[in-house]
Design a protein around this motif. Structure first.
Motif, PDB file in Angstrom:
ATOM      1  N   ASN A 180       0.917   3.835  -3.283  1.00  0.00           N
ATOM      2  CA  ASN A 180       0.601   5.266  -3.178  1.00  0.00           C
ATOM      3  C   ASN A 180       1.712   6.120  -3.773  1.00  0.00           C
ATOM      4  OD1 ASN A 180      -1.903   4.958  -2.003  1.00  0.00           O
ATOM      5  ND2 ASN A 180      -1.190   5.328   0.070  1.00  0.00           N
TER       6      ASN A 180
ATOM      7  N   PHE B 102       7.077   8.090   3.675  1.00  0.00           N
ATOM      8  CA  PHE B 102       6.259   7.334   4.609  1.00  0.00           C
ATOM      9  C   PHE B 102       7.172   6.276   5.210  1.00  0.00           C
ATOM     10  CE2 PHE B 102       3.206   9.354   2.003  1.00  0.00           C
ATOM     11  CZ  PHE B 102       1.986   9.356   2.668  1.00  0.00           C
TER      12      PHE B 102
ATOM     13  N   LYS C  48      -1.951   1.443   8.846  1.00  0.00           N
ATOM     14  CA  LYS C  48      -1.956   1.807  10.266  1.00  0.00           C
ATOM     15  C   LYS C  48      -2.308   0.611  11.146  1.00  0.00           C
ATOM     16  CE  LYS C  48      -5.380   3.901  12.505  1.00  0.00           C
ATOM     17  NZ  LYS C  48      -6.368   4.913  12.888  1.00  0.00           N
TER      18      LYS C  48
ATOM     19  N   THR D 207      -4.491   8.485   7.643  1.00  0.00           N
ATOM     20  CA  THR D 207      -4.758   7.069   7.924  1.00  0.00           C
ATOM     21  C   THR D 207      -6.223   6.811   8.296  1.00  0.00           C
ATOM     22  OG1 THR D 207      -4.061   7.327  10.224  1.00  0.00           O
ATOM     23  CG2 THR D 207      -2.375   6.597   8.637  1.00  0.00           C
TER      24      THR D 207
ATOM     25  N   ILE E  78       5.012  10.230   8.737  1.00  0.00           N
ATOM     26  CA  ILE E  78       4.842  10.806   7.404  1.00  0.00           C
ATOM     27  C   ILE E  78       5.483  12.182   7.381  1.00  0.00           C
ATOM     28  CG2 ILE E  78       3.191  11.494   5.627  1.00  0.00           C
ATOM     29  CD1 ILE E  78       1.111   9.694   7.137  1.00  0.00           C
TER      30      ILE E  78
ATOM     31  N   ASN F  85       0.828  -1.208   0.000  1.00  0.00           N
ATOM     32  CA  ASN F  85       0.000   0.000   0.000  1.00  0.00           C
ATOM     33  C   ASN F  85       0.862   1.259   0.000  1.00  0.00           C
ATOM     34  OD1 ASN F  85      -2.913  -0.479  -0.035  1.00  0.00           O
ATOM     35  ND2 ASN F  85      -2.557  -1.662   1.824  1.00  0.00           N
ATOM     36  N   LEU F  86       1.940   1.263   0.781  1.00  0.00           N
ATOM     37  CA  LEU F  86       2.825   2.433   0.820  1.00  0.00           C
ATOM     38  C   LEU F  86       3.483   2.665  -0.540  1.00  0.00           C
ATOM     39  CD1 LEU F  86       4.534   1.958   4.303  1.00  0.00           C
ATOM     40  CD2 LEU F  86       2.728   3.590   3.694  1.00  0.00           C
TER      41      LEU F  86
ATOM     42  N   LEU G 185      -4.096   3.439   3.542  1.00  0.00           N
ATOM     43  CA  LEU G 185      -3.316   3.893   4.693  1.00  0.00           C
ATOM     44  C   LEU G 185      -3.963   3.504   6.016  1.00  0.00           C
ATOM     45  CD1 LEU G 185      -1.990   7.348   3.446  1.00  0.00           C
ATOM     46  CD2 LEU G 185      -0.736   5.190   3.686  1.00  0.00           C
TER      47      LEU G 185
END
Length: 188
Positions: free
Chosen positions: A79, A168, A146, A121, A158, A75-76, A142
């Protein structure tokens, strides 16, 4: 239909993560291998940043749930790839120090205004709803990150500068770090 399927999948994943608190010890995870796969995923996109780098300490593994960790790191990186222009760059980094293990994604993307950082988040939170619709996503990525980090005793930091990019960083506690013998640090 694909977008709705993605939202439902992410909601189910988030619901499962919220059912329990911290996971047990788990097994050692080869984060270096995950970052190599994530780099390939970014480069396979129709539009991607021209420069995608990985710096990972192959002697450092993370102890936890591999599927959850892969989801969070993915996911990080996803993005960063979405919000970095084709002429930009992304760097993934994995390392450990006295404070624990750390996975960061730094990009030269559009950046995020400071007033939005504390809310990123939250479920479905979007900095710019119009731009987010164009790039896809469920608005839950996000939030999933988390919760995965919380279940592993970690946290997300962040840093962002509007127009210059973002970093991130997922921080994991020292008891989640395992050292293994390896040839050398990997630069993929």
């Amino acid at each position: 239909a694909d977008r709705m399927t993605g939202i439902i999948r992410d909601l189910l994943a988030l619901s499962r993560l919220e059912e329990t608190d911290e996971i047990g010890r788990g097994a050692p995870i080869d984060v270096t291998a995950i970052t190599a796969m994530l780099k390939k995923d970014v480069l396979a996109r129709a539009s991607h940043p021209k420069d995608v780098r990985v710096r990972a300490d192959a002697e450092v593994q993370l102890v936890g749930d591999e599927a959850e960790i892969h989801s969070a790191l993915s996911n990080l990186v996803d993005n960063a790839a979405k919000y970095t222009p084709p002429e930009g760059a992304i760097e993934m980094r994995w390392w450990a120090d006295a404070d624990g293990g750390h996975f960061s994604v730094t990009d030269t993307g559009i950046g995020i205004p400071a007033e939005h950082l504390p809310r990123l988040t939250e479920r479905f939170y979007r900095v710019d709803a119009g731009r987010s619709r164009a790039t896809g996503g469920s608005g839950l990525g996000l939030a999933i990150v988390k919760h995965v980090l919380q279940r592993h005793g970690g946290e997300l930091s962040i840093e962002s500068t509007l127009g210059a990019g973002s970093t991130f960083t997922a921080h994991f506690p020292p008891h989640r770090v395992a050292r293994v013998r390896a040839q050398s640090s990997a630069a993929v």
